[in-house]
Enzyme design. Structure first.
Site, PDB file in Angstrom:
ATOM      1  N   CYS A   1      -2.949  35.358 -17.303  1.00 37.28           N
ATOM      2  CA  CYS A   1      -1.592  35.321 -16.763  1.00 37.28           C
ATOM      3  C   CYS A   1      -1.583  34.992 -15.274  1.00 37.28           C
ATOM      4  CB  CYS A   1      -0.891  36.638 -17.018  1.00 37.28           C
ATOM      5  SG  CYS A   1      -1.769  38.018 -16.294  1.00 37.28           S
TER       6      CYS A   1
ATOM      7  N   HIS B   1       0.812  -1.216   0.000  1.00 35.66           N
ATOM      8  CA  HIS B   1       0.000   0.000   0.000  1.00 35.66           C
ATOM      9  C   HIS B   1       0.842   1.261   0.000  1.00 35.66           C
ATOM     10  CE1 HIS B   1      -3.627  -2.383   1.382  1.00 35.66           C
ATOM     11  NE2 HIS B   1      -3.914  -1.860   0.218  1.00 35.66           N
TER      12      HIS B   1
HETATM   13  P1  ADP Z   1      -8.253  -4.971  -2.637  1.00 34.64           P
HETATM   14  O1  ADP Z   1      -9.161  -4.076  -3.383  1.00 34.64           O
HETATM   15  O2  ADP Z   1      -7.845  -4.488  -1.312  1.00 34.64           O
HETATM   16  O3  ADP Z   1      -7.110  -5.443  -3.482  1.00 34.64           O
HETATM   17  P2  ADP Z   1      -9.490  -7.491  -3.214  1.00 34.64           P
HETATM   18  O4  ADP Z   1     -10.952  -7.650  -3.226  1.00 34.64           O
HETATM   19  O5  ADP Z   1      -8.837  -7.383  -4.537  1.00 34.64           O
HETATM   20  O6  ADP Z   1      -9.125  -6.264  -2.299  1.00 34.64           O
HETATM   21  O7  ADP Z   1      -8.933  -8.740  -2.438  1.00 34.64           O
HETATM   22  C1  ADP Z   1      -7.814  -8.767  -1.599  1.00 34.64           C
HETATM   23  C2  ADP Z   1      -6.971  -9.984  -1.916  1.00 34.64           C
HETATM   24  O8  ADP Z   1      -7.696 -11.198  -1.816  1.00 34.64           O
HETATM   25  C3  ADP Z   1      -6.407  -9.936  -3.303  1.00 34.64           C
HETATM   26  O9  ADP Z   1      -5.065 -10.361  -3.290  1.00 34.64           O
HETATM   27  C4  ADP Z   1      -7.228 -10.919  -4.049  1.00 34.64           C
HETATM   28  O10 ADP Z   1      -6.533 -11.473  -5.127  1.00 34.64           O
HETATM   29  C5  ADP Z   1      -7.575 -11.956  -2.989  1.00 34.64           C
HETATM   30  N1  ADP Z   1      -8.831 -12.618  -3.309  1.00 34.64           N
HETATM   31  C6  ADP Z   1     -10.019 -12.008  -3.468  1.00 34.64           C
HETATM   32  N2  ADP Z   1     -10.971 -12.881  -3.838  1.00 34.64           N
HETATM   33  C7  ADP Z   1     -10.371 -14.093  -3.915  1.00 34.64           C
HETATM   34  C8  ADP Z   1     -10.834 -15.398  -4.273  1.00 34.64           C
HETATM   35  N3  ADP Z   1     -12.088 -15.624  -4.642  1.00 34.64           N
HETATM   36  N4  ADP Z   1      -9.934 -16.405  -4.250  1.00 34.64           N
HETATM   37  C9  ADP Z   1      -8.667 -16.159  -3.883  1.00 34.64           C
HETATM   38  N5  ADP Z   1      -8.168 -14.970  -3.550  1.00 34.64           N
HETATM   39  C10 ADP Z   1      -9.007 -13.924  -3.567  1.00 34.64           C
END
Ligand code: ADP
Ligand code: MG
Ligand code: MG
Length: 881
Positions: free
Chosen positions: A836, A453
């Site tokens: 300006c 982040h």
């Molecule tokens: P952010 O917007 O904070 O990135 P995400 O919704 O993308 O949040 O999800 C956070 C993490 O969880 C990401 O690394 C994403 O790839 C993982 N993740 C989300 N959904 C799944 C899923 N269905 N299976 C495996 N990993 C997931």
């Protein structure tokens, strides 16, 4: 007909972004292309808005659509949520229309409970995996939905690890996680007074609601304010079948950019962690491995991933930021979006994409955010200084900065607001730190990768960031960090270079940047399209030269008061002001004349062949005298020394200062009012300007002076002064025996001037908007007071989205400008009109100036490239002849 609030991934596509959110729209698009995406459905942003409209309640209609979509998903997957033998597990993910990375909440592994976890263990034959997943679920759900503090859970994990004598999460066995789960559930009960919910459908609804709510959490609000994202868009919610990166060492999870988001280099850039779930990478808790290493660990998956990223780039015609998970050697895609990038990277990628034939030049010009270009004009550490770096981390966001070490984001915010330069130093940053990052010069973290982040946020803000600098060992308690044998305390100065990852103790010399070839290429393309001319505000030959190098096509504002301030002139100017009679005043002015003439010769020469607008004296005269308090102190001192002659002079000056003092100098005796009361001042300035032009003409250098009268509000003010200028000019030409072409015009900076612009145009060859004063007089704000006391509140309360002194107020000030342009040109069709004020270098304002048909914008030399690009973007979006 009932409204559709829930869409399967099969029903959506990339163009449905505002309904499905960016994440949902792109997941659907990837499903359409045939990429391996775990199936799921999206609850729309409209459902979120409805949730808020109905007093934070999910309506029956939406509930039944969610359950219907769930049923369809269960059929497709051949598994049921909460099944005791082979449960379906899902993630519940937020997804706003405009991506807000990490600002809102996501829950993984939903559907687990005390029974289904056993099924998962039996079905996969992997107890450790099943219980690890369950504890992750309780942890995330407990934190996001039930609001139990994150570190309560971490503390439990730590104590179980201690008991088992292990240090890494990956060393924990199934039994260990079972024990953790037992304590987690007790903790949830203790903190919230209720059992951890076991019914998967209840879990699902609670999670969906929590995601809706996260739209309004503190950090999301702050992020929206900083990034000017409207508050009324709402978020979509994605419910997606889980895939597992935590099934062992043939599994993992990662994030990758298809090109380097810092430099733009066309090389995949990313990170992954083995045996982990998604959150572990983005949270920056464990420092991940570089994607290059995936090639060694899982060559097939790596190759497949490269193919997918090429395909996605071609499909979206832009650099992508991709989330993926590998489950038992199989690749799944979980997200793609146009990647956030630095200005440097944006420029390089845009130029490369044109060369690769993916986009055309106009598209490339649009791809570079003009307001970010300023960061390309950032300084960097002088390599010639050969400073010794104390440590090296990851080059997470380019640019260099020095500042005082601060460990606490609140403190960084407070000190930053006071104008102090600080570097925020953290083990890792979380989205909650964003307010501190905004006000810091840069960020240094000891953990976390380049996709953490801290890195993403810093790049978005164009701030330097060094991340994952493990040599830096931070002790928050003692407010210090150690690197090697050196201890650096809070308040000590350090420097960081986010382009190289280097960290230096103390301050290090920095140098100005050069424009890259790609940058010049983009600007060349911009110049091919734009119709608005770009000039610079410059008061010295040095600035004029610089402006020309940056592509300025003239000077839109040369202020003459600086020429009065310089050390060798001030005493003469003061003598002029202290004069009792016109004769005395003229005597002093005669001494100033050759000096001013020299100034103008330098500037005209640097700008030879290009127009130079010279504004006659504008500020009130008291600005050239010491202030009353200073004089009183001085007089007391002189009294005690009985230095009578000097004393008398100072007393005389004090009298004058008091006589000149005004209730409201901004609206007082200044601008053309000075010229009308003391015409000899303007006469001298006009002589100096035109003598300079004549002298250069004799040397074969073409000067194009435009004499500008400030603060005109009435046509007769300008008419009277125009006659004086013309009479003086004739005298000069006669004396010099040569004529030069010159123009007379006025600054438009009072509402009355706009309202009567047709009358004023009768005596003007050109208008130039002084939007600083025009904003002050239109709002009735005095800028310094408003910026200190009023505007921060207005921005906080969203009464205004931007300071009108930074982004031109189109509605109010802009309407006056539009009227002035129209009235002016009605009277005089070929009237040249420009701006300006510093707004002339602000992209949004430049666009407006283009739209109301100005001939030029003028801004500080460093902003000239920004204005050139913004003018081109304006022409592409709103073509005019
Ligand atoms: P952010 O917007 O904070 O990135 P995400 O919704 O993308 O949040 O999800 C956070 C993490 O969880 C990401 O690394 C994403 O790839 C993982 N993740 C989300 N959904 C799944 C899923 N269905 N299976 C495996 N990993 C997931
Ligand atoms: Mg994500
Ligand atoms: Mg002004």
């Amino acid at each position: 007909m009932t409204k559709k609030y829930v869409y399967s991934f099969r029903e959506g596509n990339a163009s449905m972004r505002s309904l499905l959110g960016g994440k949902g729209a792109n997941l659907a698009e990837m499903v359409n292309i045939g990429l391996p995406v775990p199936m799921g459905f999206t609850v729309t942003t409209e459902a979120c808005l409805k949730y808020y409209q109905e007093g934070e309640k999910i309506s029956e209609e939406i509930l039944s659509q969610i359950f219907e979509a769930l049923e369809n998903l269960e059929k497709e997957m051949g598994k049921k949520l909460g099944d005791t033998e082979d449960p379906l597990l899902v993630s519940v993910r937020s997804g706003a229309v405009i991506s807000m990375p990490g600002m809102m909440d996501t829950i993984l592994n939903l559907g687990l409970n005390d029974e289904s976890v056993k099924g998962l263990a039996a079905k996969t034959g992997n107890d450790r995996f099943a219980y690890d997943s369950y504890r992750r679920f309780i942890q995330m759900f407990g934190n996001v939905v039930m609001e139990v503090e994150h570190n309560r859970f971490e503390a439990i994990i730590e104590s179980v690890k201690e008991k088992k004598n292990i240090t890494l999460d990956t060393e924990m066995d199934a039994e260990g996680w079972q024990e953790v789960i037992k304590h987690f559930k007790e903790k949830v009960k203790e903190e919230t007074g209720r059992e951890f919910p076991q019914d998967p459908k209840e879990q699902l609804l609670m999670a969906v609601e929590a995601v809706f709510k996260s739209w309004n959490n503190q950090r999301a609000k702050v992020y929206r304010r900083i990034n000017k994202i409207p508050d009324d868009l709402g978020t979509a919610v994605n419910v997606q079948t889980m895939v597992f990166g935590n099934k062992g060492n043939d599994s993992g999870t990662g994030v990758a950019f298809t090109r380097n988001p810092s430099t733009g280099e066309n090389k995949i850039y990313g990170e992954f962690l083995l045996n982990a779930q998604g959150e572990d990478v983005v949270a920056g808790i464990r420092t991940p491995q570089s994607i290059d290493q995936l090639k060694e660990v899982m060559p097939d998956v790596y190759e497949q991933f490269i193919n997918v990223s090429n395909l996605l780039e071609k499909h979206y015609k832009d650099m992508q930021d991709i989330e993926f998970t590998i489950e038992n050697g199989k690749l799944y895609l979980l997200q793609t979006r146009n990647g956030k990038r630095t200005a440097q990277s944006a420029v390089k990628i845009a130029v490369d994409l044109v060369e690769e034939g993916l986009i055309d030049k106009k598209e490339a010009v649009l791809r570079v955010p003009a307001d970010q270009l300023e960061s390309l004009l950032h300084r960097r550490i002088d390599p010639a200084a050969k400073a010794e770096a104390a440590a090296k981390g990851l080059p997470a966001s380019p640019g260099a900065a020095s500042g005082m070490v601060v460990f606490d984001p609140d403190e960084a915010e407070a000190m930053g607001k006071e104008g102090q330069k600080v570097i925020l130093v953290r083990t890792e940053t979380t989205p909650d730190d964003i307010h501190g990052i905004v006000l810091a010069q840069g960020v240094l973290t000891s953990r976390g990768g380049m996709t953490s982040h801290a890195a993403v946020v810093a790049r978005g803000m164009g701030k330097p960031c060094v991340s994952g600098c493990e040599a830096v060992r931070i002790d928050y308690e003692k407010e210090e960090f150690q690197v090697g044998n050196t201890v650096v305390k809070k308040g000590d100065i350090i420097s960081i270079d986010g382009s190289t990852g280097q960290v230096f103790i103390g301050e290090v010399p920095m140098i100005d940047p050069e424009l890259s070839n790609e940058f010049n290429e983009i600007l060349k393309w911009a110049d091919e399209v734009r119709v608005l001319k770009v000039r610079a505000n410059a008061d010295t030959p040095h600035d004029a030269k610089l402006a020309r190098e940056f592509g300025a096509e003239g000077i839109g504002l040369c202020r003459t008061e600086h020429m009065f301030m310089a050390q060798d002139r001030l005493p003469i100017v003061q003598q002029m002001i202290m004069s009792e009679t016109k004769e005395e005043r003229e005597e002093a002015l005669a001494k100033l004349l050759p000096i001013q003439q020299g100034d103008f010769e330098g500037i005209f020469e640097a700008m030879s062949g290009l127009p130079v607008t010279v504004r006659l004296l504008d500020p009130p005269l008291h600005e050239f005298l010491p202030n009353a308090e200073e004089l009183i102190v001085e007089i007391e001192r002189l009294k005690s020394q009985s230095a009578s002659e000097e004393l008398a002079a100072k007393q005389e000056m004090l009298k004058k200062v008091r006589a000149l003092s005004e209730m409201n100098p901004m609206l007082g005796l200044r601008g053309c009012r000075l010229g009308l009361l003391y015409p000899e001042i303007y006469e001298m300035q006009v002589k100096a300007i035109l003598k300079a032009a004549c002298t250069l003409a004799k040397r074969g250098i073409k000067a194009i002076p435009e004499i500008e009268i400030p603060l005109v509000g009435h046509e007769l003010e300008l008419k009277t002064l125009r006659e004086i200028v013309e009479k003086t000019a004739e005298k000069v030409f006669k004396e010099e025996g040569i004529r030069v072409e010159y123009f007379i015009g006025t600054m438009i900076e009072l509402p009355r001037a706009c309202l009567t612009a047709d009358d004023i145009a009768k005596s003007a060859d050109f208008f130039s908007f002084g939007t600083n004063d025009l904003t002050q007089t239109t709002f009735g704000f005095s800028r310094d007071d408003a910026e200190g006391k009023i505007l921060p509140h207005y921005l906080e309360q969203k009464i205004l989205t931007d300071s009108p002194f930074i982004v031109l107020d189109r509605k109010g000030v802009g309407s006056l400008m539009k009227m002035a342009v129209e009235k002016g040109r009605q009277e005089k069709a070929d009237l040249v009109v420009g701006i300006c004020g510093e707004h002339g270098g602000e992209p949004n304002s430049v666009e407006f100036c283009h739209m109301i048909n100005l001939d030029f914008v003028s801004c500080s030399p460093y902003r000239v490239p920004i204005a050139r690009l913004a003018a081109a973007q304006a022409q592409i979006k709103h073509p005019r002849n």
